[in-house]
Every structure is written in C-alpha cells, then in structure tokens.
Write an enzyme that holds these catalytic residues in place. Structure first.
Site, PDB file in Angstrom:
ATOM      1  N   THR A  20      -8.269 -54.665   6.058  1.00 21.32           N
ATOM      2  CA  THR A  20      -6.741 -54.362   5.649  1.00 21.32           C
ATOM      3  C   THR A  20      -5.779 -54.321   7.368  1.00 21.32           C
ATOM      4  O   THR A  20      -4.987 -54.412   7.528  1.00 21.32           O
ATOM      5  CB  THR A  20      -6.292 -53.883   4.722  1.00 21.32           C
ATOM      6  OG1 THR A  20      -7.402 -52.733   4.922  1.00 21.32           O
ATOM      7  CG2 THR A  20      -6.734 -55.380   3.277  1.00 21.32           C
ATOM      8  N   SER A  53     -26.255 -34.262  23.523  1.00 19.06           N
ATOM      9  CA  SER A  53     -26.437 -34.358  21.687  1.00 19.06           C
ATOM     10  C   SER A  53     -27.628 -33.133  21.160  1.00 19.06           C
ATOM     11  O   SER A  53     -28.279 -33.661  21.674  1.00 19.06           O
ATOM     12  CB  SER A  53     -26.414 -35.804  21.914  1.00 19.06           C
ATOM     13  OG  SER A  53     -27.342 -36.333  20.371  1.00 19.06           O
ATOM     14  N   GLY A 104     -24.801 -45.559  10.816  1.00 20.47           N
ATOM     15  CA  GLY A 104     -24.359 -46.603  10.388  1.00 20.47           C
ATOM     16  C   GLY A 104     -24.376 -47.064   8.770  1.00 20.47           C
ATOM     17  O   GLY A 104     -25.117 -47.453   8.312  1.00 20.47           O
ATOM     18  N   SER A 108     -17.544 -43.868   9.198  1.00 22.67           N
ATOM     19  CA  SER A 108     -17.087 -43.712  10.117  1.00 22.67           C
ATOM     20  C   SER A 108     -17.607 -42.663  11.191  1.00 22.67           C
ATOM     21  O   SER A 108     -17.004 -41.340  11.415  1.00 22.67           O
ATOM     22  CB  SER A 108     -15.557 -43.270  10.113  1.00 22.67           C
ATOM     23  OG  SER A 108     -14.808 -44.660   9.495  1.00 22.67           O
ATOM     24  N   SER A 110     -18.547 -42.853  13.938  1.00 22.42           N
ATOM     25  CA  SER A 110     -17.803 -42.775  15.420  1.00 22.42           C
ATOM     26  C   SER A 110     -16.938 -41.975  15.664  1.00 22.42           C
ATOM     27  O   SER A 110     -16.575 -41.505  16.453  1.00 22.42           O
ATOM     28  CB  SER A 110     -18.224 -43.987  15.793  1.00 22.42           C
ATOM     29  OG  SER A 110     -17.417 -45.063  15.099  1.00 22.42           O
ATOM     30  N   GLU A 142     -12.564 -45.830  21.581  1.00 23.23           N
ATOM     31  CA  GLU A 142     -13.156 -47.066  20.618  1.00 23.23           C
ATOM     32  C   GLU A 142     -12.971 -47.787  21.284  1.00 23.23           C
ATOM     33  O   GLU A 142     -13.868 -49.165  21.127  1.00 23.23           O
ATOM     34  CB  GLU A 142     -12.999 -47.055  19.463  1.00 23.23           C
ATOM     35  CG  GLU A 142     -13.868 -48.212  18.967  1.00 23.23           C
ATOM     36  CD  GLU A 142     -14.209 -47.492  17.291  1.00 23.23           C
ATOM     37  OE1 GLU A 142     -14.735 -46.283  17.334  1.00 23.23           O
ATOM     38  OE2 GLU A 142     -14.936 -48.470  16.358  1.00 23.23           O
ATOM     39  N   ASP A 154      -9.498 -45.605  10.967  1.00 23.18           N
ATOM     40  CA  ASP A 154     -10.905 -44.157  10.608  1.00 23.18           C
ATOM     41  C   ASP A 154     -10.053 -43.320  11.761  1.00 23.18           C
ATOM     42  O   ASP A 154     -10.557 -41.993  10.835  1.00 23.18           O
ATOM     43  CB  ASP A 154     -12.219 -45.219  11.265  1.00 23.18           C
ATOM     44  CG  ASP A 154     -12.334 -46.247  10.254  1.00 23.18           C
ATOM     45  OD1 ASP A 154     -12.024 -46.517   9.443  1.00 23.18           O
ATOM     46  OD2 ASP A 154     -13.103 -47.030  11.343  1.00 23.18           O
TER      47      ASP A 154
HETATM   48  C1  GLA Z   1     -14.167 -50.182  10.497  1.00 25.55           C
HETATM   49  C2  GLA Z   1     -12.870 -50.047  11.282  1.00 25.55           C
HETATM   50  C3  GLA Z   1     -11.719 -49.859  10.167  1.00 25.55           C
HETATM   51  C4  GLA Z   1     -12.456 -51.258   9.205  1.00 25.55           C
HETATM   52  C5  GLA Z   1     -13.255 -51.113   8.815  1.00 25.55           C
HETATM   53  C6  GLA Z   1     -12.777 -52.284   7.506  1.00 25.55           C
HETATM   54  O1  GLA Z   1     -14.731 -49.037   9.549  1.00 25.55           O
HETATM   55  O2  GLA Z   1     -13.455 -49.258  12.052  1.00 25.55           O
HETATM   56  O3  GLA Z   1     -11.559 -50.114  11.472  1.00 25.55           O
HETATM   57  O4  GLA Z   1     -11.163 -52.406   9.769  1.00 25.55           O
HETATM   58  O5  GLA Z   1     -14.216 -51.521   9.402  1.00 25.55           O
HETATM   59  O6  GLA Z   1     -11.914 -52.040   6.491  1.00 25.55           O
END
Ligand code: GLA
Length: 367
Positions: A20, A53, A104, A108, A110, A142, A154
């Site tokens: 969304t 890293s 993965g 989030s 990243s 990003e 995120d």
């Molecule tokens: C990833 C993207 C977010 C969002 C979600 C799905 O995490 O980084 O911006 O779009 O997918 O809700």
C-alpha cells in the site's frame, strides 16, 4: 563535532498494510528487536569511502560513488551519496557495518542499514537532520542509488517507531501516529522464518507497482489510495485488465484493513486484529499473488494451531510469516509447523517471538 559515531537502527515487521505504501496508502509497522549498527569515523584520504562488513568479513574501498550498482555495500554507500547529493559535505569516511537483522526475511534488513548509516553520519558530521530528512536520505539511497523502486514505509518504520507502539504511516502525507501495541501476556507475536528468501530486486515487485500505477491512471486517480471500498465495485467494473482488477482489489481493501486494525488495537480487540491479519494474507495470496507455498503453509498451520490471525509480512515471495498466537499454544505450533514442513520436504522453518521495539538512535562514541 565528534570523531566516531554509532548509528543503530532496527528492521521492521509490518503488521498490516502490504504493498500500500507506493499507492499513497496506509501501513502499520512495528520495529523489530534486531538492529543494524554502523560505526562511522573520519577517513584520511580525499573523498574515499571505506565500508567493512562484520558478517561478510570483507571491506570495499570506493574512490567515487556512482549510482546503479546493487552490491552489499550499496545500502551504506548510497546514503553517503544521497547526503552529498543533497549538499552535505561528507568527505573521506570509514564505515563499519554489523547487523543481526536476517537478510532476505522481509524484515527490512536494507532499511535498517540505510537508517543506521544516516544516523551515524548525521551525528559524526553534526548535520542535525530532522527525522523527515533522515528518512528521505535513507530512502534515496535505496531508490536512487541502488535503483530499487520501493515505497516510503521501511525507512520511516526503522527511524520513527517507538517501543510498545505500531506506527500508522500515511504514505501520501508521510505523517505518522503512534498506536499502542503492547500484547497482553496471554498473547505472543510469532515470527516464522519460512527459509524461502524474499528478493525485491528480481522484478516481481516492480511489476506489481507498475500494474497499480497503470490501474490508477486508467481510473483517473492520482493513486489507488483515492479509491474507497464503497467505490471499489464501480472502479473494478471499469477496468478491462483482469490482473489489474485483482491488484486494485487488494490495495483498496488492504488500506481499509489497516485503518480497521488501528481501531481494533485502540479498542484492545485482539480477535478483530487477528481476523484482519488473516484477511490481509488471503488478499495477498489470491489477489496480489505474492505468496509462495512455504508461506501459505505456515499461515495455515498457525490458524489450525489456534492463532487469532496470521499473515506474510513484507514484500513477498517468501520471507517471514507473523502470527498472533495464544502464548500457551506457541510450543505446539512450533512442533506442528516443523512436522508440516518436513512432510512437504521444505527446509525446517525457524520460529521466534518479538515485540514492538524502539526505532533508530545515534550515539557519539568519542568526543
Ligand atoms: C518492501 C518495500 C516497501 C513495501 C513492502 C510491501 O518491504 O521496501 O516499501 O512496499 O515491500 O508492503
């Protein structure tokens, strides 16, 4: 002015509101109790950026920063690049990355790295950026440096979430509200690592986003956020593309579910929250078509084990499933899930629990 700064920023679990954010809609993430950390010190040499890293046990030395490369270090270097692009003189810098946010996992990892980097550099260089500017810089890393077309959720979740609260983010205005999210002892928020890594860079994500933008344009609205559930049947009737029909139905109903979940949380109606989580999953599975068999199985087993609700979280095609589970049922669920995965020949899932944790912070290490 400081000589060494540390940025610490968490991953996130999106409770509800999936796909969304880039439709100008609503999301409701919490911060994860796992973080990325960046230690920043001034470098010696011109504009050279050195990134290390701890996980990979490797370093990279970058004489110049060019957008477009999707390497591990891009999430760090992209923030240096974005700050320089917005006029902040970040010179030579050494950045050491450490993180325990699973990669993965749809959690989030990243954004956690980007936000930790932005916080560390802000502190080191005394930039005094606002929370909005920190989020913008992290998102620019990003979107513009790595070229991944993600939405605004995120980075704001990682930076702005507060402990024991979920963050209701309006992705059109980028205004946010803290919503209490403290589970009673008899309920536990479960995370299932389905051992099927989700990948944003592989094109599925960009294709979903393009379909939404095409549908919004066909319907004559700025974004799918502008369509209400009451308007949905008429809007769907105007679309000729069956795929767009499904995508629009997900986004419009998902926005309504986020707002309903906020109302349910504010009323401490956990059963209603759970029902909304499961409805979100069904919509992602059937209309947005972003789930995979490992994910659907984890949700089914959670519900069969007495969860109030369960859904995949994050971008999709694998990653993490969340479940709102009676605390007394966690062990039995873990055992049933292991059996169900083994029966299908899937890699053994990993079950953990979490709570709404604090957002990112910066510390000055040496004055
Ligand atoms: C990833 C993207 C977010 C969002 C979600 C799905 O995490 O980084 O911006 O779009 O997918 O809700």
């Amino acid at each position: 002015m400081t000589n060494e700064a540390l940025g610490v920023s968490p991953g996130r679990v999106n409770l509800i509101g999936e796909h969304t954010d880039y439709n100008d809609g609503f999301v409701l993430p919490i911060a994860l109790d796992k973080t990325a950390r960046i230690a920043a010190t001034r470098g010696a040499d011109g504009d050279v950026v050195t990134i290390t890293s701890a996980q990979l046990g490797t370093s990279v030395v970058l004489d110049s920063l060019e957008p477009g490369e999707r390497a591990w270090w891009g999430y760090v270097a992209g923030v240096v690049w974005a700050l320089r692009e917005s006029g902040h003189p970040i010179g030579a810098i050494d950045l050491a990355l450490d993180s325990d946010v699973p990669l993965g996992g749809g959690l989030s990892s990243s954004a956690a790295i980007e936000c930790a980097t932005a916080l560390a550099l802000d502190q080191l260089a005394g930039l005094d950026l606002t929370p909005e500017q920190l989020a913008d810089v992290a998102q620019a890393a990003e979107n513009s440096f790595l070229g991944i077309p993600t939405g605004p959720m995120d980075q704001r979740a990682s930076l702005w979430c507060e402990a024991d609260h979920a963050l209701l983010l309006d992705c059109r205005t980028l205004s946010a509200r803290q919503v209490p999210f403290a589970l009673p002892p008899e309920l536990t928020l479960i995370l299932v690592d389905t051992r099927s890594p989700h990948v944003l860079a592989d094109g599925h994500y960009a294709r979903r986003r393009e379909a939404c933008e095409a549908a919004a344009s066909a319907l004559g609205v700025a974004a799918l956020r502008d369509i209400t559930v009451a308007e949905l049947p008429a809007a769907l009737a105007r679309l000729t593309d069956e795929e767009q029909v499904r995508r629009v139905r997900h986004v419009v109903t998902e926005n309504a579910r986020v707002l309903a979940a906020v109302a349910a949380l504010e009323a401490s109606d956990w059963s209603a929250v759970g029902t909304l989580l499961t409805a979100s999953h069904v919509s992602m599975r059937d209309d947005y078509e972003i789930t995979v068999p490992t994910v659907d199985l984890a949700v089914d087993v959670a519900l069969a084990s007495g969860a109030l609700g369960s859904r995949m979280t994050g971008g999709g095609f694998g990653g993490t499933v969340i479940a709102l589970m009676p605390t007394t049922g966690v062990d039995a669920f873990t055992a049933s899930l292991a059996d169900a995965y083994a029966a299908q020949g899937f890699d053994a899932p990993q079950v953990s629990t979490t709570r709404a944790s604090a957002g990112g912070i910066a510390l000055s290490l040496r004055g």
